[in-house]
Design a protein around this motif. Structure first.
Motif, mmCIF file in Angstrom:
data_model
loop_
_atom_site.group_PDB
_atom_site.id
_atom_site.type_symbol
_atom_site.label_atom_id
_atom_site.label_comp_id
_atom_site.label_asym_id
_atom_site.label_seq_id
_atom_site.Cartn_x
_atom_site.Cartn_y
_atom_site.Cartn_z
ATOM 1 N N UNK A 15 16.840 20.978 -9.241
ATOM 2 C CA UNK A 15 15.660 20.114 -9.298
ATOM 3 C C UNK A 15 14.958 20.061 -7.942
ATOM 4 N N UNK A 16 15.712 19.698 -6.896
ATOM 5 C CA UNK A 16 15.045 19.477 -5.598
ATOM 6 C C UNK A 16 14.772 20.788 -4.858
ATOM 7 N N UNK A 17 15.587 21.838 -5.127
ATOM 8 C CA UNK A 17 15.322 23.132 -4.491
ATOM 9 C C UNK A 17 14.167 23.848 -5.158
ATOM 10 N N UNK A 18 14.075 23.729 -6.475
ATOM 11 C CA UNK A 18 13.123 24.558 -7.205
ATOM 12 C C UNK A 18 12.133 23.739 -8.041
ATOM 13 N N UNK A 19 12.653 23.074 -9.083
ATOM 14 C CA UNK A 19 11.783 22.431 -10.080
ATOM 15 C C UNK A 19 10.724 21.469 -9.536
ATOM 16 N N UNK A 173 8.018 26.125 -0.348
ATOM 17 C CA UNK A 173 8.479 24.762 -0.531
ATOM 18 C C UNK A 173 7.407 23.847 0.027
ATOM 19 N N UNK A 174 7.196 22.691 -0.611
ATOM 20 C CA UNK A 174 6.156 21.791 -0.093
ATOM 21 C C UNK A 174 6.602 21.085 1.186
ATOM 22 N N UNK A 175 7.909 21.022 1.432
ATOM 23 C CA UNK A 175 8.394 20.408 2.671
ATOM 24 C C UNK A 175 8.295 21.403 3.811
ATOM 25 N N UNK A 176 8.906 21.042 4.942
ATOM 26 C CA UNK A 176 8.793 21.923 6.099
ATOM 27 C C UNK A 176 9.818 23.041 6.038
ATOM 28 N N UNK A 177 10.920 22.831 5.325
ATOM 29 C CA UNK A 177 11.885 23.924 5.200
ATOM 30 C C UNK A 177 12.492 23.973 3.800
ATOM 31 N N UNK A 178 13.170 25.092 3.503
ATOM 32 C CA UNK A 178 13.784 25.235 2.182
ATOM 33 C C UNK A 178 14.947 24.253 2.060
ATOM 34 N N UNK A 179 15.207 23.831 0.822
ATOM 35 C CA UNK A 179 16.174 22.759 0.596
ATOM 36 C C UNK A 179 17.534 23.325 0.188
ATOM 37 N N UNK A 180 18.590 22.691 0.717
ATOM 38 C CA UNK A 180 19.934 22.968 0.189
ATOM 39 C C UNK A 180 20.550 21.625 -0.172
ATOM 40 N N UNK A 181 20.741 21.364 -1.458
ATOM 41 C CA UNK A 181 21.345 20.101 -1.876
ATOM 42 C C UNK A 181 22.862 20.268 -1.813
ATOM 43 N N UNK A 182 23.535 19.476 -0.956
ATOM 44 C CA UNK A 182 24.974 19.674 -0.759
ATOM 45 C C UNK A 182 25.785 19.130 -1.927
ATOM 46 N N UNK A 183 26.993 19.651 -2.096
ATOM 47 C CA UNK A 183 27.855 19.113 -3.155
ATOM 48 C C UNK A 183 28.466 17.795 -2.668
ATOM 49 N N UNK A 184 28.957 16.997 -3.628
ATOM 50 C CA UNK A 184 29.440 15.654 -3.287
ATOM 51 C C UNK A 184 30.752 15.660 -2.525
ATOM 52 N N UNK A 185 31.482 16.772 -2.555
ATOM 53 C CA UNK A 185 32.766 16.781 -1.848
ATOM 54 C C UNK A 185 32.630 17.258 -0.406
ATOM 55 N N UNK A 186 31.390 17.411 0.042
ATOM 56 C CA UNK A 186 31.172 17.730 1.450
ATOM 57 C C UNK A 186 31.289 19.209 1.770
ATOM 58 N N UNK A 187 31.613 20.046 0.759
ATOM 59 C CA UNK A 187 31.704 21.480 1.065
ATOM 60 C C UNK A 187 30.752 22.254 0.176
ATOM 61 N N UNK A 188 29.938 23.111 0.757
ATOM 62 C CA UNK A 188 29.061 23.978 -0.029
ATOM 63 C C UNK A 188 27.895 23.241 -0.679
ATOM 64 N N UNK A 189 27.285 23.921 -1.661
ATOM 65 C CA UNK A 189 26.093 23.367 -2.312
ATOM 66 C C UNK A 189 26.400 22.989 -3.750
ATOM 67 N N UNK A 190 25.567 22.125 -4.315
ATOM 68 C CA UNK A 190 25.700 21.865 -5.749
ATOM 69 C C UNK A 190 25.395 23.148 -6.484
ATOM 70 N N UNK A 191 26.159 23.425 -7.531
ATOM 71 C CA UNK A 191 25.991 24.694 -8.234
ATOM 72 C C UNK A 191 26.402 24.540 -9.692
ATOM 73 N N UNK A 192 25.750 25.345 -10.565
ATOM 74 C CA UNK A 192 26.046 25.249 -11.995
ATOM 75 C C UNK A 192 27.478 25.679 -12.279
ATOM 76 N N UNK A 193 27.910 26.716 -11.556
ATOM 77 C CA UNK A 193 29.166 27.334 -11.945
ATOM 78 C C UNK A 193 30.370 26.896 -11.115
ATOM 79 N N UNK A 194 30.147 26.478 -9.852
ATOM 80 C CA UNK A 194 31.301 26.095 -9.035
ATOM 81 C C UNK A 194 31.289 24.584 -8.855
#
Ligand code: ADP
Length: 326
Positions: A15-19, A173-194
């Motif tokens: 959502x926040x990276x793309x949609x 991206x409408x912001x100043x840089x591309x977005x990476x939404x982090x995962x809730x456990x503090x490691x990596x990014x939110x992802x459909x598969x992991x």
């Protein structure tokens, strides 16, 4: 132009990276947004759930605010010309650069028994998807930065060899840089598969959202005033900035800097703000998903617009390459 793979429910990263950018762009540009069903075959060869997943992604795109009257919203596999352009671009893509791609190396690690050629040439097909409409702006999250750089290389090689047909595509991206939404456990990014328990999906019900947010990693709080936030705490603030009010963020920033922050309270607030954000999208998407007739109509209309644009581009491409013998 952009796309999302139908490999599961969409999440806050999508959502926040793309949609979110798609929805704003539809007011300003001629837009093409697709469900990337062919790309999903590189990692999900079993197609039993494909139709359901295509319907889900379409519904969630519309529920997030995309208007099928304003944009071409279509399925990648309905545009056959893309396969032809992909073939030509493959002759301009080198094995060495494809093997060095970070996403290819990740996927080979994740599925060592299926390191197929489709995975290797994923950036080539993605380039074909983009330039089949001669698109110049590609709204994507940060994880796609390297693919866009490769797309520019392929485009420049094509233009250099056969003449200027394509504009250089840029990650947008409408912001100043591309977005990476982090995962809730503090490691990596939110992802459909992991990491599904550390990812908030647009389909999660209220209780599940609360449960996931409350499980996010924290600690006993800062010991010194104005100290630097550990990465996992920074992530919680980052998620809060996506959905909470400025006042709320300011309050917790001050509490952090004064060492009075209570992470339990912060997570409760974040959970409620997430619920407020996700619930209307989930409810709308559910209603759309149950209307198969409407989804068929949308896909046909989208394919019609996208095919028109793809056919026009391929005329130029065949002409430029010299595949015109009569
Ligand atoms: P996934 O990685 O979940 O399978 P896709 O590969 O289909 O998602 O990506 C669809 C879009 O969502 C891309 O533009 C991608 O950059 C964006 N995206 C995916 N995950 C994130 C994230 N955690 N943060 C920001 N953008 C993301």
């Amino acid at each position: 132009m952009s796309g999302i793979r139908p490999t599961g429910f969409l999440h806050l990263g999508n959502y926040f990276g793309a949609l979110r950018n798609y929805v704003r762009m539809q007011e300003e540009y001629e837009c093409f947004f697709m469900v990337a069903d062919l790309h999903s075959l590189t990692t999900h060869p079993d197609t039993k759930e494909l139709k359901l997943n295509v319907h889900r992604v379409l519904s969630e795109n519309i529920a997030s605010g995309l208007d099928p009257d304003k944009v071409a919203l279509y399925c990648q596999s309905h545009i056959h010309e893309t396969a032809e352009l992909y073939l030509y671009l493959n002759m301009l893509a080198y094995k060495g650069e494809l093997e060095k791609t970070a996403t290819f190396k990740d996927k080979v690690r994740q599925q060592p028994d299926n390191s197929n050629a489709g995975l290797l040439t994923y950036p080539v097909l993605q380039t074909a998807d983009i330039i089949i409409h001669r698109a110049s702006l590609v709204p994507v999250g940060k994880d796609q930065e390297q693919h866009l750089e490769m797309a520019r290389n392929f485009v420049n090689r094509f233009n250099h060899r056969y003449g200027d047909v394509f504009p250089e595509p840029q990650a947008f991206n409408y912001g100043s840089e591309l977005v990476k939404v982090p995962s809730l456990d503090g490691s990596g990014k939110m992802s459909k598969s992991e990491n599904q328990n550390a990812t908030l999906f647009l389909s999660d019900d209220d209780e599940l959202v609360r449960k996931k947010v409350m499980k996010a990693k924290t600690d006993s709080g800062p010991l010194e005033k104005n100290s630097q936030k550990p990465g996992y705490i920074e992530n919680i603030f980052l998620l809060m900035k996506l959905v909470s009010s400025d006042d709320t963020i300011k309050k917790f920033e001050e509490d952090f800097n004064n060492c009075t922050i209570r992470y339990g309270d912060m997570k409760k607030q974040l959970a409620e703000d997430m619920v407020k954000f996700i619930t209307p999208i989930r409810q709308k998407a559910e209603a759309i998903r149950n209307d198969e007739k409407y989804l068929k109509f949308i896909m046909e209309k989208g394919a019609e617009k996208a095919n028109k644009s793809a056919k026009a581009t391929m005329e130029l491409v065949r002409q430029a390459i010299g595949l015109n013998y009569y």
